[in-house]
Design an enzyme around this catalytic site. Structure first.
Site, short mmCIF file in Angstrom:
data_model
loop_
_atom_site.label_atom_id
_atom_site.label_comp_id
_atom_site.label_asym_id
_atom_site.label_seq_id
_atom_site.Cartn_x
_atom_site.Cartn_y
_atom_site.Cartn_z
N PRO A 151 26.41 -130.79 -33.39
CA PRO A 151 26.82 -130.07 -32.18
C PRO A 151 28.13 -129.27 -32.28
O PRO A 151 28.49 -128.57 -31.34
CB PRO A 151 26.95 -131.18 -31.14
CG PRO A 151 27.10 -132.44 -31.91
CD PRO A 151 26.41 -132.24 -33.21
N TYR A 158 29.97 -117.94 -32.88
CA TYR A 158 30.07 -118.84 -31.73
C TYR A 158 29.47 -118.20 -30.48
O TYR A 158 28.70 -118.83 -29.75
CB TYR A 158 31.53 -119.25 -31.49
CG TYR A 158 31.68 -120.49 -30.64
CD1 TYR A 158 31.99 -121.72 -31.21
CD2 TYR A 158 31.49 -120.45 -29.26
CE1 TYR A 158 32.10 -122.87 -30.44
CE2 TYR A 158 31.60 -121.58 -28.48
CZ TYR A 158 31.91 -122.79 -29.07
OH TYR A 158 32.02 -123.92 -28.30
N TYR A 168 39.00 -127.70 -29.92
CA TYR A 168 38.43 -128.35 -31.10
C TYR A 168 39.61 -128.82 -31.94
O TYR A 168 40.38 -127.99 -32.43
CB TYR A 168 37.59 -127.37 -31.92
CG TYR A 168 36.24 -127.02 -31.30
CD1 TYR A 168 36.13 -126.09 -30.27
CD2 TYR A 168 35.07 -127.62 -31.77
CE1 TYR A 168 34.90 -125.78 -29.72
CE2 TYR A 168 33.83 -127.31 -31.23
CZ TYR A 168 33.75 -126.38 -30.20
OH TYR A 168 32.53 -126.07 -29.66
N HIS A 186 34.04 -118.57 -20.47
CA HIS A 186 35.21 -118.76 -21.34
C HIS A 186 35.27 -117.60 -22.33
O HIS A 186 34.26 -117.25 -22.92
CB HIS A 186 35.13 -120.08 -22.11
CG HIS A 186 35.41 -121.29 -21.26
ND1 HIS A 186 35.62 -122.53 -21.79
CD2 HIS A 186 35.52 -121.42 -19.92
CE1 HIS A 186 35.85 -123.39 -20.80
NE2 HIS A 186 35.78 -122.74 -19.66
N LYS A 241 25.25 -124.83 -31.01
CA LYS A 241 24.15 -123.90 -31.27
C LYS A 241 22.76 -124.41 -30.88
O LYS A 241 21.82 -123.62 -30.78
CB LYS A 241 24.12 -123.55 -32.78
CG LYS A 241 25.21 -122.60 -33.20
CD LYS A 241 24.91 -121.18 -32.76
CE LYS A 241 26.15 -120.38 -32.53
NZ LYS A 241 26.53 -120.15 -31.14
P1 RFL Z 1 14.68 -131.34 -26.21
O1 RFL Z 1 15.76 -130.97 -25.27
O2 RFL Z 1 14.84 -132.55 -27.04
O3 RFL Z 1 13.34 -131.43 -25.36
C1 RFL Z 1 12.15 -131.97 -25.90
C2 RFL Z 1 11.35 -132.58 -24.76
O4 RFL Z 1 10.07 -133.00 -25.25
C3 RFL Z 1 9.75 -134.28 -24.70
N1 RFL Z 1 8.76 -134.92 -25.58
C4 RFL Z 1 7.42 -134.78 -25.41
N2 RFL Z 1 6.73 -134.10 -24.49
C5 RFL Z 1 5.36 -134.13 -24.59
N3 RFL Z 1 4.70 -134.80 -25.57
C6 RFL Z 1 5.37 -135.52 -26.50
N4 RFL Z 1 4.72 -136.17 -27.44
C7 RFL Z 1 6.80 -135.51 -26.44
N5 RFL Z 1 7.78 -136.06 -27.19
C8 RFL Z 1 8.94 -135.70 -26.65
C9 RFL Z 1 11.10 -134.98 -24.63
O5 RFL Z 1 11.08 -136.02 -23.67
C10 RFL Z 1 12.02 -133.83 -24.22
O6 RFL Z 1 12.16 -133.71 -22.82
O7 RFL Z 1 14.39 -130.14 -27.24
P2 RFL Z 1 14.51 -128.55 -27.05
O8 RFL Z 1 13.84 -128.07 -25.82
O9 RFL Z 1 14.15 -127.99 -28.36
O10 RFL Z 1 16.09 -128.30 -26.80
C11 RFL Z 1 17.04 -128.53 -27.79
C12 RFL Z 1 18.38 -128.95 -27.17
O11 RFL Z 1 18.14 -130.00 -26.25
C13 RFL Z 1 19.41 -129.38 -28.21
O12 RFL Z 1 19.35 -128.53 -29.34
C14 RFL Z 1 20.85 -129.34 -27.66
O13 RFL Z 1 21.04 -130.32 -26.67
C15 RFL Z 1 21.87 -129.54 -28.78
N6 RFL Z 1 23.25 -129.58 -28.30
C16 RFL Z 1 23.94 -128.43 -27.98
N7 RFL Z 1 23.34 -127.23 -28.06
C17 RFL Z 1 24.00 -126.10 -27.66
O14 RFL Z 1 23.43 -125.00 -27.75
N8 RFL Z 1 25.29 -126.13 -27.16
C18 RFL Z 1 25.96 -127.30 -27.05
O15 RFL Z 1 27.08 -127.30 -26.54
C19 RFL Z 1 25.30 -128.50 -27.50
N9 RFL Z 1 25.92 -129.68 -27.39
C20 RFL Z 1 23.88 -130.82 -28.13
C21 RFL Z 1 25.22 -130.83 -27.67
C22 RFL Z 1 23.23 -132.01 -28.37
C23 RFL Z 1 23.88 -133.19 -28.17
N10 RFL Z 1 23.15 -134.37 -28.41
C24 RFL Z 1 22.98 -135.36 -27.45
C25 RFL Z 1 22.34 -134.42 -29.60
C26 RFL Z 1 25.89 -132.00 -27.48
C27 RFL Z 1 25.23 -133.18 -27.73
C28 RFL Z 1 26.03 -134.43 -27.52
C1 PHB Z 2 29.73 -129.89 -24.49
O1 PHB Z 2 30.43 -129.44 -23.55
O2 PHB Z 2 28.92 -130.79 -24.35
C2 PHB Z 2 29.92 -129.32 -25.84
C3 PHB Z 2 30.77 -128.24 -26.04
C4 PHB Z 2 30.96 -127.71 -27.32
C5 PHB Z 2 30.27 -128.27 -28.39
C6 PHB Z 2 29.39 -129.33 -28.18
C7 PHB Z 2 29.22 -129.85 -26.92
O3 PHB Z 2 30.47 -127.76 -29.62
#
Ligand code: RFL
Ligand code: PHB
Length: 385
Positions: free
Chosen positions: A287, A379, A195, A65, A291
């Site tokens: 979110p 972004y 957005y 995009h 980032k």
């Molecule tokens: P994670 O992905 O939470 O992975 C951590 C892993 O550790 C495991 N764990 C353990 N393992 C061993 N020993 C233990 N004691 C443990 N305790 C836990 C867990 O089971 C898990 O598998 O962390 P990590 O790797 O730092 O990654 C971070 C990202 O997952 C997170 O920042 C993003 O998902 C945030 N986020 C977004 N980030 C973006 O860059 N772009 C996006 O578009 C975006 N959209 C989002 C998001 C997060 C969302 N939610 C659900 C909070 C959209 C949503 C809805």
């Molecule tokens: C997504 O596609 O899950 C998504 C996209 C943009 C955001 C957060 C989540 O800012």
């Protein structure tokens, strides 16, 4: 510790440098490969995945995009990333697809990755011989003797609490709203993410594939899925995405619903003895700026370089600087995510005055080139070096 994007990518980068690691994950492979989270990858994240040989499926199935739309007061305005940032763009490719690609690369290489571990504890972190004790999936007690421990176990993991509380400072803000996330079976309604700012609350239109769309609606943080029957969801989405341009949202079968809490959080420093924190274990962003995953990638890139300098050149300076180096980018992303969130959501204590300030900010972002560049640069992601 942790097979999220941070742990898996760190292990992958280290393996390419000939540095051994063991990845421990509490959940099963099926579970981590099915958990829906982020969707937007910065250019720098895309480049790392490509340069290290795990980007092939992303390049085939992801969507590039070159901008986003901001919708407010019934009109839609495009932020043209390509033009404003000298050619940079983003990739829409789901986090769990990145996870699948990294898990496959690790298992194909025969490198250690254990799922379903329990009772994980960290010992002797302040010594030169830290240990991890845990039960493996079969229930046997294990002890891993390590040079270093990378705490990549997310916000609810055991790594951050293993740092004595007097040795860490935590900064946090919990927002008075959440996101209601939906997966919908429908063709894309838009070529780029929308957005939307609306007096009924924020809405976001994103995508996953030519047949599956990802939508979010601002909701109460304590809402339960049962409070959102399909009819209410569509009514809110149509109201919040209303516009004078004749664009309409394509409805479809709702495949999945869930509520996401919104918080900002940073722990300082991101290191204690031989424990290094990376990703959500050290920081959370709401979110709105997309980032979180990208910050996790940036952290582990710095950490992999520091560990490589240590093993290759016996240089300790990069490891010593890890926390300060990572935190500089973390705080920039914290500010950007907070700013996007503040500009686009309806707050409890919203007054007409506050609402007009948000509209003035959105008007400025979409009419001042300098302000638009600020949004676009943040972004698509600031340069990694
Ligand atoms: P994670 O992905 O939470 O992975 C951590 C892993 O550790 C495991 N764990 C353990 N393992 C061993 N020993 C233990 N004691 C443990 N305790 C836990 C867990 O089971 C898990 O598998 O962390 P990590 O790797 O730092 O990654 C971070 C990202 O997952 C997170 O920042 C993003 O998902 C945030 N986020 C977004 N980030 C973006 O860059 N772009 C996006 O578009 C975006 N959209 C989002 C998001 C997060 C969302 N939610 C659900 C909070 C959209 C949503 C809805
Ligand atoms: C997504 O596609 O899950 C998504 C996209 C943009 C955001 C957060 C989540 O800012």
């Amino acid at each position: 510790m942790g097979a999220g994007p941070a742990g898996l990518l760190l292990a992958h980068l280290l393996r390419l440098e000939g540095i051994e690691s063991v990845v421990l994950e509490t959940r099963s492979r099926e579970e981590i490969e099915a958990t829906l989270r982020a969707g937007v990858l910065e250019q720098g994240t895309v480049n790392i995945l490509n340069e290290t040989g795990v980007g092939e499926r992303m390049m085939r199935e992801g969507f590039v995009h070159q901008g986003i739309y901001l919708r407010f007061a019934g009109a839609t305005h495009r932020i043209d990333f390509k033009e404003l940032t000298g050619g940079r763009s983003i990739m829409v490719y789901a986090q769990h697809e990145v996870i699948k690609d990294l898990v496959k690369a690790r298992l194909d290489a025969g490198a250690p990755l254990e799922f379903g571990v329990t009772d994980v504890t960290l010992q002797d972190l302040e010594t030169a011989a830290p240990k991890i004790r845990y039960r493996d999936a079969a229930g046997a007690l294990r002890e891993l003797a390590c040079d270093y421990v990378a705490g990549c176990d997310g916000f609810h993991g055991v790594s951050r609490p293993a740092i004595p509380s007097r040795k860490r400072t935590e900064y946090s803000r919990v927002y008075p709203f959440g996101w209601f996330g939906l997966l919908v079976e429908a063709p894309p309604a838009t070529d780029e993410l929308i957005y939307a700012h609306h007096e009924r609350g924020f809405a976001l239109v994103s995508t996953r594939s030519p047949k599956i769309q990802r939508l979010y609606l601002q909701c109460d943080p304590d809402d339960e899925v049962k409070q959102w029957p399909d009819a209410r969801i569509w009514e809110e989405l149509h109201a919040r995405l209303a516009n004078r341009e004749g664009w309409t949202l394509t409805e479809g079968r709702i495949l999945q619903k869930g509520v996401v809490a919104m918080r900002s959080f940073v722990v300082e420093p991101m290191q204690y003895g031989r424990l290094f924190l990376a990703g959500d274990a050290a920081h959370i962003v709401p979110p709105t700026g997309a980032k979180g995953l990208n910050l996790a990638v940036a952290d582990v890139r710095v950490l992999a370089q520091a560990l490589t300098a240590h093993y290759r050149e016996q240089r300790g300076d990069l490891l010593e600087q890890y926390s300060a180096t990572a935190l500089r980018r973390v705080w920039r992303a914290e500010h950007f995510s907070w700013w996007m969130t503040s500009m686009l959501h309806r707050f409890h204590d919203d007054t007409p005055f506050h609402h007009r300030l948000q509209l003035a900010e959105l008007d400025f972002v979409t009419s001042s080139r300098a302000k638009a560049i600020t949004l676009a640069e943040n972004y698509v992601g600031l340069p990694l070096d």
